[in-house]
Design a protein around this motif. Structure first.
Motif, PDB file in Angstrom:
ATOM      1  N   SER A 184     -24.750  -7.807 -33.676  1.00  0.00           N
ATOM      2  CA  SER A 184     -23.329  -8.090 -33.867  1.00  0.00           C
ATOM      3  C   SER A 184     -23.022  -8.334 -35.341  1.00  0.00           C
ATOM      4  O   SER A 184     -23.782  -9.011 -36.042  1.00  0.00           O
ATOM      5  CB  SER A 184     -22.921  -9.314 -33.048  1.00  0.00           C
ATOM      6  N   ASP A 185     -21.911  -7.786 -35.819  1.00  0.00           N
ATOM      7  CA  ASP A 185     -21.471  -8.009 -37.201  1.00  0.00           C
ATOM      8  C   ASP A 185     -20.220  -8.883 -37.248  1.00  0.00           C
ATOM      9  O   ASP A 185     -19.449  -8.820 -38.207  1.00  0.00           O
ATOM     10  CB  ASP A 185     -21.204  -6.679 -37.900  1.00  0.00           C
ATOM     11  N   ILE A 186     -20.031  -9.699 -36.204  1.00  0.00           N
ATOM     12  CA  ILE A 186     -18.812 -10.515 -36.133  1.00  0.00           C
ATOM     13  C   ILE A 186     -18.762 -11.535 -37.270  1.00  0.00           C
ATOM     14  O   ILE A 186     -17.670 -11.882 -37.750  1.00  0.00           O
ATOM     15  CB  ILE A 186     -18.704 -11.213 -34.759  1.00  0.00           C
ATOM     16  N   GLU A 187     -19.926 -12.007 -37.738  1.00  0.00           N
ATOM     17  CA  GLU A 187     -19.919 -12.982 -38.845  1.00  0.00           C
ATOM     18  C   GLU A 187     -19.345 -12.346 -40.102  1.00  0.00           C
ATOM     19  O   GLU A 187     -18.561 -12.966 -40.823  1.00  0.00           O
ATOM     20  CB  GLU A 187     -21.335 -13.492 -39.088  1.00  0.00           C
ATOM     21  N   LEU A 188     -19.723 -11.091 -40.380  1.00  0.00           N
ATOM     22  CA  LEU A 188     -19.172 -10.377 -41.529  1.00  0.00           C
ATOM     23  C   LEU A 188     -17.665 -10.196 -41.379  1.00  0.00           C
ATOM     24  O   LEU A 188     -16.905 -10.365 -42.348  1.00  0.00           O
ATOM     25  CB  LEU A 188     -19.848  -9.011 -41.670  1.00  0.00           C
ATOM     26  N   LYS A 189     -17.200  -9.873 -40.170  1.00  0.00           N
ATOM     27  CA  LYS A 189     -15.770  -9.665 -39.935  1.00  0.00           C
ATOM     28  C   LYS A 189     -14.985 -10.949 -40.154  1.00  0.00           C
ATOM     29  O   LYS A 189     -13.859 -10.922 -40.657  1.00  0.00           O
ATOM     30  CB  LYS A 189     -15.549  -9.148 -38.513  1.00  0.00           C
ATOM     31  N   LEU A 190     -15.568 -12.079 -39.774  1.00  0.00           N
ATOM     32  CA  LEU A 190     -14.905 -13.370 -39.996  1.00  0.00           C
ATOM     33  C   LEU A 190     -14.795 -13.659 -41.496  1.00  0.00           C
ATOM     34  O   LEU A 190     -13.736 -14.078 -41.982  1.00  0.00           O
ATOM     35  CB  LEU A 190     -15.685 -14.486 -39.296  1.00  0.00           C
ATOM     36  N   HIS A 191     -15.891 -13.428 -42.227  1.00  0.00           N
ATOM     37  CA  HIS A 191     -15.866 -13.661 -43.675  1.00  0.00           C
ATOM     38  C   HIS A 191     -14.920 -12.667 -44.355  1.00  0.00           C
ATOM     39  O   HIS A 191     -14.252 -13.008 -45.339  1.00  0.00           O
ATOM     40  CB  HIS A 191     -17.271 -13.531 -44.255  1.00  0.00           C
ATOM     41  N   ARG A 192     -14.862 -11.445 -43.858  1.00  0.00           N
ATOM     42  CA  ARG A 192     -13.948 -10.454 -44.432  1.00  0.00           C
ATOM     43  C   ARG A 192     -12.500 -10.910 -44.300  1.00  0.00           C
ATOM     44  O   ARG A 192     -11.709 -10.799 -45.239  1.00  0.00           O
ATOM     45  CB  ARG A 192     -14.132  -9.107 -43.720  1.00  0.00           C
ATOM     46  N   LEU A 193     -12.168 -11.438 -43.136  1.00  0.00           N
ATOM     47  CA  LEU A 193     -10.799 -11.898 -42.906  1.00  0.00           C
ATOM     48  C   LEU A 193     -10.478 -13.095 -43.795  1.00  0.00           C
ATOM     49  O   LEU A 193      -9.365 -13.209 -44.336  1.00  0.00           O
ATOM     50  CB  LEU A 193     -10.623 -12.269 -41.428  1.00  0.00           C
ATOM     51  N   GLN A 194     -11.453 -13.982 -43.965  1.00  0.00           N
ATOM     52  CA  GLN A 194     -11.246 -15.136 -44.838  1.00  0.00           C
ATOM     53  C   GLN A 194     -11.092 -14.683 -46.298  1.00  0.00           C
ATOM     54  O   GLN A 194     -10.244 -15.210 -47.037  1.00  0.00           O
ATOM     55  CB  GLN A 194     -12.437 -16.087 -44.712  1.00  0.00           C
ATOM     56  N   PHE A 195     -11.874 -13.706 -46.700  1.00  0.00           N
ATOM     57  CA  PHE A 195     -11.788 -13.156 -48.058  1.00  0.00           C
ATOM     58  C   PHE A 195     -10.396 -12.562 -48.307  1.00  0.00           C
ATOM     59  O   PHE A 195      -9.792 -12.782 -49.364  1.00  0.00           O
ATOM     60  CB  PHE A 195     -12.864 -12.077 -48.227  1.00  0.00           C
ATOM     61  N   VAL A 196      -9.877 -11.821 -47.351  1.00  0.00           N
ATOM     62  CA  VAL A 196      -8.555 -11.210 -47.472  1.00  0.00           C
ATOM     63  C   VAL A 196      -7.468 -12.277 -47.557  1.00  0.00           C
ATOM     64  O   VAL A 196      -6.513 -12.151 -48.327  1.00  0.00           O
ATOM     65  CB  VAL A 196      -8.285 -10.259 -46.286  1.00  0.00           C
ATOM     66  N   GLU A 197      -7.612 -13.348 -46.769  1.00  0.00           N
ATOM     67  CA  GLU A 197      -6.631 -14.432 -46.808  1.00  0.00           C
ATOM     68  C   GLU A 197      -6.586 -15.087 -48.187  1.00  0.00           C
ATOM     69  O   GLU A 197      -5.516 -15.396 -48.707  1.00  0.00           O
ATOM     70  CB  GLU A 197      -6.979 -15.482 -45.745  1.00  0.00           C
ATOM     71  N   ILE A 198      -7.754 -15.296 -48.768  1.00  0.00           N
ATOM     72  CA  ILE A 198      -7.809 -15.898 -50.110  1.00  0.00           C
ATOM     73  C   ILE A 198      -7.189 -14.953 -51.136  1.00  0.00           C
ATOM     74  O   ILE A 198      -6.432 -15.359 -52.014  1.00  0.00           O
ATOM     75  CB  ILE A 198      -9.273 -16.215 -50.491  1.00  0.00           C
ATOM     76  N   LEU A 199      -7.489 -13.667 -51.003  1.00  0.00           N
ATOM     77  CA  LEU A 199      -6.998 -12.677 -51.944  1.00  0.00           C
ATOM     78  C   LEU A 199      -5.484 -12.531 -51.885  1.00  0.00           C
ATOM     79  O   LEU A 199      -4.834 -12.292 -52.910  1.00  0.00           O
ATOM     80  CB  LEU A 199      -7.671 -11.323 -51.660  1.00  0.00           C
ATOM     81  N   GLN A 200      -4.927 -12.682 -50.698  1.00  0.00           N
ATOM     82  CA  GLN A 200      -3.476 -12.563 -50.549  1.00  0.00           C
ATOM     83  C   GLN A 200      -2.729 -13.693 -51.269  1.00  0.00           C
ATOM     84  O   GLN A 200      -1.544 -13.566 -51.566  1.00  0.00           O
ATOM     85  CB  GLN A 200      -3.080 -12.575 -49.069  1.00  0.00           C
TER      86      GLN A 200
END
Length: 386
Positions: A184-200
């Motif tokens: 499962s790559d769900i941990e990466l997907k969670l960090h990706r979403l958090q990264f995008v939130e910070i970037l926004q």
């Protein structure tokens, strides 16, 4: 059950109802019109206001109403409607068997297991108060052990709905090794979403710092994804107008919540769908076949309760097929560990017991395959699985 015939019967009833209603309204309007005309004549002063003239107008009105004959005109349409309404419930009773218990077989249920399944269903669906009530009333305190993990899952999902990733990230970090083993790559997907939130929030430096801390460990296996996220740094605060605008889609949150539920249940050793829901849905789909079979057997005076095996298959949709089932084309018996499927040298497959009967329990005695001219020996047959 033919739903088209059921719809046609319903349409006939509604057509009769609309016709009757339309006829009634038309008749009422005609009667109102005659009464208003009579009233107008009385009030207009065109006629003398003597009592005899009033009586004449009323007499003429009575004659016209009698000529219209509203009751006799409505009687035929109401009669047709009443006939259709009386037939429809009978048609429904014929189409829907009201006594589905006829398809029930007298078997011994493990009440303890059934209670566990029901309690598990309530907790799985997030109905914790209802689950606790059921556990108390059924006196199954051990069933409450399923509450704690599902309560944790719903707390994480509730946080996700509020776009709070912290509980989900903490859960993923705790179960990092298990998730990795499951592929499962769900941990990466969670960090990706958090990264995008910070970037926004236009905080490019903070996003880069977050990427180095939490995204870098995934670079070896997800380099393309990491490169894509690094390119997003150039669009800090304006990702919506960038080539990576899909990262801001609200659907990403919904998909992530669904995947988290799947992985959470998987780590618990539970199926994603509630076993009780799947069982009920499969039962509803198979019930018409069982009812029809029961009626056929009753007409042949055979005992439904004494049957050891159904003479016909109960076809279910692919969503209810979790593993393959081999049924011997000769004996119609379902394969089991005691009676496994065997592959003949000609490529056809039969159950072991059928091969034993055809070979007369002689491993070297040739017998003809029931499906082709080839002669085979029982000793040459290969077991497909245990």
């Amino acid at each position: 059950m033919d739903l088209n015939s059921l719809k046609d019967a319903f349409d006939r009833v509604t057509k009769k109802q609309k016709l009757s209603s339309s006829k009634s309204l038309e008749m009422i309007e005609q009667i109102v019109q005659e009464i208003e005309q009579a009233l107008s004549r009385i009030q207009s002063g065109r006629d003398s206001t003597t009592t005899s003239n009033h009586e004449l107008i009323l007499s003429e009105l009575k004659a016209k109403l009698k000529e219209i004959a509203p009751l006799s005109q409505l009687e035929s349409t109401l009669k047709d409607l009443n006939t259709a309404l009386s037939k429809y419930p009978k048609f429904l009773e014929k189409s829907f068997n009201p006594d589905i218990s006829k398809a029930y077989r007298n078997i011994d249920f493990d009440i303890h297991t059934v209670n566990q399944i029901i309690a598990d269903h309530f907790y799985r669906e997030g109905q914790f108060v209802l689950g606790d009530c059921f556990v108390d009333e059924s006196r199954e305190p051990e069933a409450a052990t399923k509450k704690s993990p599902f309560l944790e899952m719903y707390q994480i999902l509730e946080a996700l709905r509020s776009q709070n990733l912290e509980p989900a990230l903490q859960w993923a970090a705790t179960n990092h090794e298990k998730l990795e083993q499951n592929g499962s790559d769900i941990e990466l997907k969670l960090h990706r979403l958090q990264f995008v939130e910070i970037l926004q929030k236009r905080d490019r430096d903070e996003a880069l710092k977050y990427a180095r801390a939490f995204l870098a460990p995934f670079a070896a296996s997800h380099i393309a994804e990491i490169q894509k996220l690094m390119a997003c740094l150039l669009w800090a605060g304006r990702l919506d107008s960038s080539p990576y605008a899909e990262l801001l889609s609200p659907m990403n949150w919904d998909k992530l919540a669904e995947e988290l539920t799947q992985q959470f249940c998987h780590l618990l050793g539970q199926s994603y769908e509630s076993p009780l829901s799947v069982t009920v849905a499969a039962g509803v789909q198979g019930l018409p076949t069982l009812l029809k079979l029961m009626n056929v057997m009753t007409s042949k005076k055979q005992e439904w309760q004494s049957m050891k095996q159904l003479p016909v298959p109960v076809d279910l949709d692919r969503e209810f097929q979790f593993h393959s089932i081999f049924v011997c084309p000769v004996s119609r018996d379902q394969a089991s560990e005691e009676n496994p499927p065997m592959l003949l040298s000609c490529g056809h497959a039969l159950c072991k017991q059928s091969i034993t009967k055809l070979s007369k329990n002689n491993s070297t005695r040739p017998f003809k395959c029931p499906y082709c001219p080839t002669e085979v020996e029982a000793g040459q047959c290969r077991q497909l699985y245990l």
